[in-house]
Write a protein that holds these residues in place. Structure first.
Motif, PDB file in Angstrom:
ATOM      1  N   LEU A 213      -1.521 -58.167  -4.730  1.00 60.44           N
ATOM      2  CA  LEU A 213      -0.113 -58.486  -4.674  1.00 60.44           C
ATOM      3  C   LEU A 213       0.478 -58.221  -3.179  1.00 60.44           C
ATOM      4  O   LEU A 213       1.676 -58.606  -2.763  1.00 60.44           O
ATOM      5  N   LEU A 215       1.187 -56.223  -1.030  1.00 58.19           N
ATOM      6  CA  LEU A 215       2.403 -55.287  -0.615  1.00 58.19           C
ATOM      7  C   LEU A 215       2.095 -53.970   0.262  1.00 58.19           C
ATOM      8  O   LEU A 215       3.047 -53.053   0.214  1.00 58.19           O
ATOM      9  N   ALA A 240      -1.855 -53.673 -10.276  1.00 58.16           N
ATOM     10  CA  ALA A 240      -1.730 -53.829  -8.929  1.00 58.16           C
ATOM     11  C   ALA A 240      -2.961 -53.569  -8.082  1.00 58.16           C
ATOM     12  O   ALA A 240      -2.880 -52.275  -7.821  1.00 58.16           O
ATOM     13  N   SER A 244      -2.684 -54.591  -2.910  1.00 56.13           N
ATOM     14  CA  SER A 244      -1.497 -54.258  -3.151  1.00 56.13           C
ATOM     15  C   SER A 244      -0.975 -52.654  -2.588  1.00 56.13           C
ATOM     16  O   SER A 244       0.075 -52.552  -2.263  1.00 56.13           O
ATOM     17  N   GLY A 248       2.725 -50.129  -2.488  1.00 52.75           N
ATOM     18  CA  GLY A 248       3.127 -51.283  -3.133  1.00 52.75           C
ATOM     19  C   GLY A 248       3.395 -50.407  -4.454  1.00 52.75           C
ATOM     20  O   GLY A 248       4.497 -50.873  -5.002  1.00 52.75           O
ATOM     21  N   ARG A 249       2.407 -50.146  -4.874  1.00 51.70           N
ATOM     22  CA  ARG A 249       2.418 -49.488  -6.216  1.00 51.70           C
ATOM     23  C   ARG A 249       3.396 -48.359  -6.734  1.00 51.70           C
ATOM     24  O   ARG A 249       4.104 -48.487  -7.677  1.00 51.70           O
TER      25      ARG A 249
END
Length: 267
Positions: A213, A215, A240, A244, A248-249
């Motif tokens: 993702l 992130l 994710a 990610s 991000g998670r």
């Protein structure tokens, strides 16, 4: 109908296989229902093949390989694979690309090479910029159409051009609970990609999102907007992985890790 997903390559290994399987910050997923086996991305080299052998997975049963985009960590394993499977991807996966910045269309600052030389003529390839129905349940999105905003590097051709990763597409599975969406890296924007999937399938219910993702270095403002979106859409499963990042998670509701050697079942 149950969908089975096995991580052949991810950035960490599930506990029972630590020290046995290979992990890399790359992505390769084996996706299977009762009738079809699809390989989603190959990672950068032969690591996914080595892991499949150790897991007693026969990759000759794969009928279709979907390449999410042309960065080496998603398509670099293709030259190591001997297969009769059809490859589905965007034609611009063949672009030569670098991390860097354009100065003019004839001059650029180039650093790390982000593409891998793959001779697609060696394979049975179906190039498509648009949605492609692999069968009744699986759909490849083609290029995710959106207003260009962020460049991720430089494309080298007759002239230099900014790399907006226009070749990035996703794989969708139509489950009875809604769409299950597989994302390679999320360069085109998580929300934009999900909304595009709704448009081309006519299905508004999203059941699961699985994949990278992008992130790791996202701003709190961006992460908060994605968090609110996932809650509003009532997305039941978010795995994710890849790019990610732990950061991000932390922001995503109920986001789970997905590790090399791990198998999940949805449906």
């Amino acid at each position: 109908m149950t969908l089975k997903i096995t991580a052949l390559l991810e950035n960490q290994v599930i506990t029972p296989y630590k020290g046995y399987l290979i992990s890399k910050s790359e992505l390769s997923l084996l996706i299977q229902d009762e009738k079809t086996a699809i390989l989603f991305d190959t990672g950068p080299d032969s690591s996914f093949i080595d892991n499949a052998k150790k897991l007693n997975i026969d990759l000759s049963q794969v009928s279709t390989i979907v390449i999410s985009h042309g960065h080496y960590d998603h398509c670099g394993g293709l030259p190591f694979l001997s297969t009769d499977a059809k490859i589905v991807c965007h034609p611009e996966v063949q672009n030569e690309r670098y991390y860097g910045w354009m100065i003019t269309d004839k001059k650029a600052l180039k650093f790390k090479k982000l593409s891998r030389q793959v001779n697609y003529n060696d394979f049975d390839v179906f190039f498509s910029k648009d949605e492609t129905h692999i069968n009744d349940n699986f759909v490849y999105s083609g290029g995710i159409k959106k207003k260009e905003s962020k460049s991720y590097g430089v494309i080298v051709g007759a002239k230099y051009s900014s790399d907006f990763v226009k070749d990035e597409g996703v794989l969708m599975y139509k489950s009875k609970h809604g769409l299950i969406i597989f994302i390679g890296c999320g360069h085109r924007g998580v929300i934009e990609m999900i909304e595009f999937c709704k448009i081309i399938t006519g299905i508004n219910k999203i059941y699961a999102v699985i994949g990278g993702l992008h992130l790791r270095y996202a701003s709190p403002i961006k992460l908060l907007s994605i968090r609110k979106y996932i809650k509003k859409e009532n997305i039941q499963h978010v795995y994710a992985c890849h790019c990610s990042g732990m950061w991000g998670r932390l922001w995503l509701p109920n986001a789970k890790n997905f590790s090399t050697g791990q198998t999940i079942e949805l449906g």
